[in-house]
Design a protein around this motif. Structure first.
Motif, PDB file in Angstrom:
ATOM      1  N   LEU A 241      -8.620  20.617  -2.823  1.00 43.38           N
ATOM      2  CA  LEU A 241      -8.869  19.906  -2.063  1.00 43.38           C
ATOM      3  C   LEU A 241     -10.347  19.119  -2.838  1.00 43.38           C
ATOM      4  CD1 LEU A 241      -9.440  20.624   2.324  1.00 43.38           C
ATOM      5  CD2 LEU A 241      -7.740  19.406   0.678  1.00 43.38           C
ATOM      6  N   GLU A 242     -10.513  19.593  -3.428  1.00 42.33           N
ATOM      7  CA  GLU A 242     -11.450  19.278  -4.617  1.00 42.33           C
ATOM      8  C   GLU A 242     -11.766  18.100  -5.440  1.00 42.33           C
ATOM      9  OE1 GLU A 242     -14.796  20.416  -8.028  1.00 42.33           O
ATOM     10  OE2 GLU A 242     -14.488  21.795  -5.636  1.00 42.33           O
ATOM     11  N   SER A 243     -10.406  18.915  -6.297  1.00 41.77           N
ATOM     12  CA  SER A 243      -9.710  17.878  -7.706  1.00 41.77           C
ATOM     13  C   SER A 243      -8.332  17.107  -7.069  1.00 41.77           C
ATOM     14  CB  SER A 243      -9.622  18.962  -8.460  1.00 41.77           C
ATOM     15  OG  SER A 243      -8.979  20.028  -8.433  1.00 41.77           O
ATOM     16  N   CYS A 244      -7.636  17.502  -5.972  1.00 40.74           N
ATOM     17  CA  CYS A 244      -5.960  16.933  -5.979  1.00 40.74           C
ATOM     18  C   CYS A 244      -6.249  15.204  -5.193  1.00 40.74           C
ATOM     19  CB  CYS A 244      -5.639  18.085  -4.977  1.00 40.74           C
ATOM     20  SG  CYS A 244      -3.686  17.099  -4.473  1.00 40.74           S
TER      21      CYS A 244
ATOM     22  N   ASN B  12       3.644   5.914  -5.628  1.00 43.60           N
ATOM     23  CA  ASN B  12       3.825   5.781  -6.858  1.00 43.60           C
ATOM     24  C   ASN B  12       2.329   6.881  -7.610  1.00 43.60           C
ATOM     25  OD1 ASN B  12       5.499   3.860  -7.460  1.00 43.60           O
ATOM     26  ND2 ASN B  12       3.697   2.710  -7.854  1.00 43.60           N
ATOM     27  N   ARG B  13       1.274   6.572  -6.808  1.00 42.83           N
ATOM     28  CA  ARG B  13       0.364   7.538  -6.828  1.00 42.83           C
ATOM     29  C   ARG B  13       0.929   9.827  -6.687  1.00 42.83           C
ATOM     30  NH1 ARG B  13      -3.165   4.625  -4.636  1.00 42.83           N
ATOM     31  NH2 ARG B  13      -2.502   5.525  -2.532  1.00 42.83           N
ATOM     32  N   LEU B  14       1.609   9.466  -5.646  1.00 38.99           N
ATOM     33  CA  LEU B  14       2.924  10.895  -5.312  1.00 38.99           C
ATOM     34  C   LEU B  14       3.827  11.438  -6.511  1.00 38.99           C
ATOM     35  CD1 LEU B  14       4.107  12.722  -3.225  1.00 38.99           C
ATOM     36  CD2 LEU B  14       5.046  11.459  -2.530  1.00 38.99           C
ATOM     37  N   ARG B  15       4.457   9.947  -7.159  1.00 36.53           N
ATOM     38  CA  ARG B  15       5.672  10.596  -8.106  1.00 36.53           C
ATOM     39  C   ARG B  15       4.192  10.765  -9.657  1.00 36.53           C
ATOM     40  NH1 ARG B  15       7.630   4.931  -9.923  1.00 36.53           N
ATOM     41  NH2 ARG B  15       5.645   5.175 -10.734  1.00 36.53           N
TER      42      ARG B  15
ATOM     43  N   GLU C 274       0.724  -0.977   0.019  1.00 35.99           N
ATOM     44  CA  GLU C 274       0.293  -0.116   0.135  1.00 35.99           C
ATOM     45  C   GLU C 274       1.066   1.191  -0.278  1.00 35.99           C
ATOM     46  OE1 GLU C 274      -3.188   2.835  -0.603  1.00 35.99           O
ATOM     47  OE2 GLU C 274      -2.853   0.372  -0.455  1.00 35.99           O
ATOM     48  N   ARG C 275       2.085   1.734   0.401  1.00 36.97           N
ATOM     49  CA  ARG C 275       2.858   2.608   0.939  1.00 36.97           C
ATOM     50  C   ARG C 275       3.433   2.203  -0.600  1.00 36.97           C
ATOM     51  NH1 ARG C 275       5.587   2.926   6.439  1.00 36.97           N
ATOM     52  NH2 ARG C 275       4.522   2.842   7.755  1.00 36.97           N
ATOM     53  N   ILE C 276       3.652   1.265  -1.011  1.00 37.75           N
ATOM     54  CA  ILE C 276       4.521   1.468  -2.507  1.00 37.75           C
ATOM     55  C   ILE C 276       3.757   1.802  -3.188  1.00 37.75           C
ATOM     56  CG2 ILE C 276       4.737   0.137  -4.724  1.00 37.75           C
ATOM     57  CD1 ILE C 276       6.664  -1.344  -2.791  1.00 37.75           C
ATOM     58  N   ALA C 277       2.251   1.650  -3.437  1.00 40.67           N
ATOM     59  CA  ALA C 277       1.268   2.663  -3.944  1.00 40.67           C
ATOM     60  C   ALA C 277       0.670   3.918  -4.362  1.00 40.67           C
ATOM     61  CB  ALA C 277      -0.504   1.697  -3.933  1.00 40.67           C
TER      62      ALA C 277
ATOM     63  N   LEU D 112      -3.659  13.908  -4.390  1.00 38.09           N
ATOM     64  CA  LEU D 112      -2.572  13.667  -3.197  1.00 38.09           C
ATOM     65  C   LEU D 112      -3.692  13.908  -1.961  1.00 38.09           C
ATOM     66  CD1 LEU D 112       0.608  14.517  -5.232  1.00 38.09           C
ATOM     67  CD2 LEU D 112       0.222  13.549  -4.832  1.00 38.09           C
ATOM     68  N   SER D 113      -3.694  14.951  -2.140  1.00 35.27           N
ATOM     69  CA  SER D 113      -4.427  15.425  -0.801  1.00 35.27           C
ATOM     70  C   SER D 113      -5.773  15.133  -0.216  1.00 35.27           C
ATOM     71  CB  SER D 113      -4.499  16.859  -0.490  1.00 35.27           C
ATOM     72  OG  SER D 113      -3.710  17.763  -0.662  1.00 35.27           O
ATOM     73  N   ASN D 114      -6.505  14.767  -1.553  1.00 37.82           N
ATOM     74  CA  ASN D 114      -7.667  14.142  -1.228  1.00 37.82           C
ATOM     75  C   ASN D 114      -7.629  13.330  -2.471  1.00 37.82           C
ATOM     76  OD1 ASN D 114     -10.387  13.771  -0.685  1.00 37.82           O
ATOM     77  ND2 ASN D 114     -11.303  16.084  -1.684  1.00 37.82           N
ATOM     78  N   PRO D 115      -7.483  12.032  -1.820  1.00 40.25           N
ATOM     79  CA  PRO D 115      -7.845  10.997  -3.670  1.00 40.25           C
ATOM     80  C   PRO D 115      -8.716  10.416  -3.166  1.00 40.25           C
ATOM     81  CG  PRO D 115      -6.270   9.800  -1.526  1.00 40.25           C
ATOM     82  CD  PRO D 115      -6.367  11.515  -1.036  1.00 40.25           C
ATOM     83  N   ASP D 116      -9.427  10.391  -4.438  1.00 45.53           N
ATOM     84  CA  ASP D 116     -11.082   9.930  -5.188  1.00 45.53           C
ATOM     85  C   ASP D 116     -12.542  10.823  -4.755  1.00 45.53           C
ATOM     86  OD1 ASP D 116     -10.131   7.418  -6.189  1.00 45.53           O
ATOM     87  OD2 ASP D 116      -9.879   6.840  -4.157  1.00 45.53           O
TER      88      ASP D 116
END
Length: 153
Positions: free
Chosen positions: A126-129, A109-112, A103-106, A131-135
């Motif tokens: 926060l609406e579309s980010c 990867n999302r961060l990268r 999970e940390r690797i995933a 990184l800060s607000n996945p899904d």
């Protein structure tokens, strides 16, 4: 790396430090957190069994991948104290962390993959980010920036 003669069954804190690469202060910290243990001599000096080298190596490797000390302590508590842990003992402990590490690797990867987007837009919305607000998990709470308001409370 200094070698320890086979006939020596206990190490001083200095020997353990030199052999493991961990600072003496780190070894004292590990001991205070219950990650390693020592006995005290009549002169109140710490003595560590040789298997403490493997425990220290395990702690340091687990820390490098972000495993919390409390989790490391729980894992080490499962190891036998009457014998040096085997390869199978270590494999069993590390297997328990596989899902967490995946999970940390995933997450990394999302961060990268999305870091350039966030830096490029500059808004960290926060609406579309992603990184800060996945899904858009915070969108369920309503419109507006909720995190800053909730943190201030």
């Amino acid at each position: 790396m200094p070698q320890i003669p086979e006939k020596i069954h206990e190490l001083t804190v200095g020997q353990l430090s030199a052999r493991s690469g961990a600072a003496v202060s780190a070894l004292h910290f590990y001991e205070s957190k219950g990650l390693i243990s020592s006995r005290r001599t009549a002169g109140n000096q710490r003595r560590y069994t040789r298997d403490t080298l493997r425990r220290v190596a395990f702690v340091r490797a687990a820390q490098r991948v972000g495993i919390p000390l409390a989790t490391i302590r729980q894992a080490l508590a499962e190891l036998p104290e009457e014998r040096t842990p085997t390869r199978e003992d270590w494999a069993r402990l590390s297997q328990a962390w596989r899902c967490e590490l995946d999970e940390r690797i995933a997450q990394l990867n999302r961060l990268r993959d999305h870091l350039t987007d966030c830096i490029g837009c500059g808004c960290l919305s926060l609406e579309s980010c992603v990184l800060s607000n996945p899904d858009d998990a915070f969108g369920e709470r309503g419109a507006g920036s909720r995190l800053l308001v909730e943190r201030r409370r």
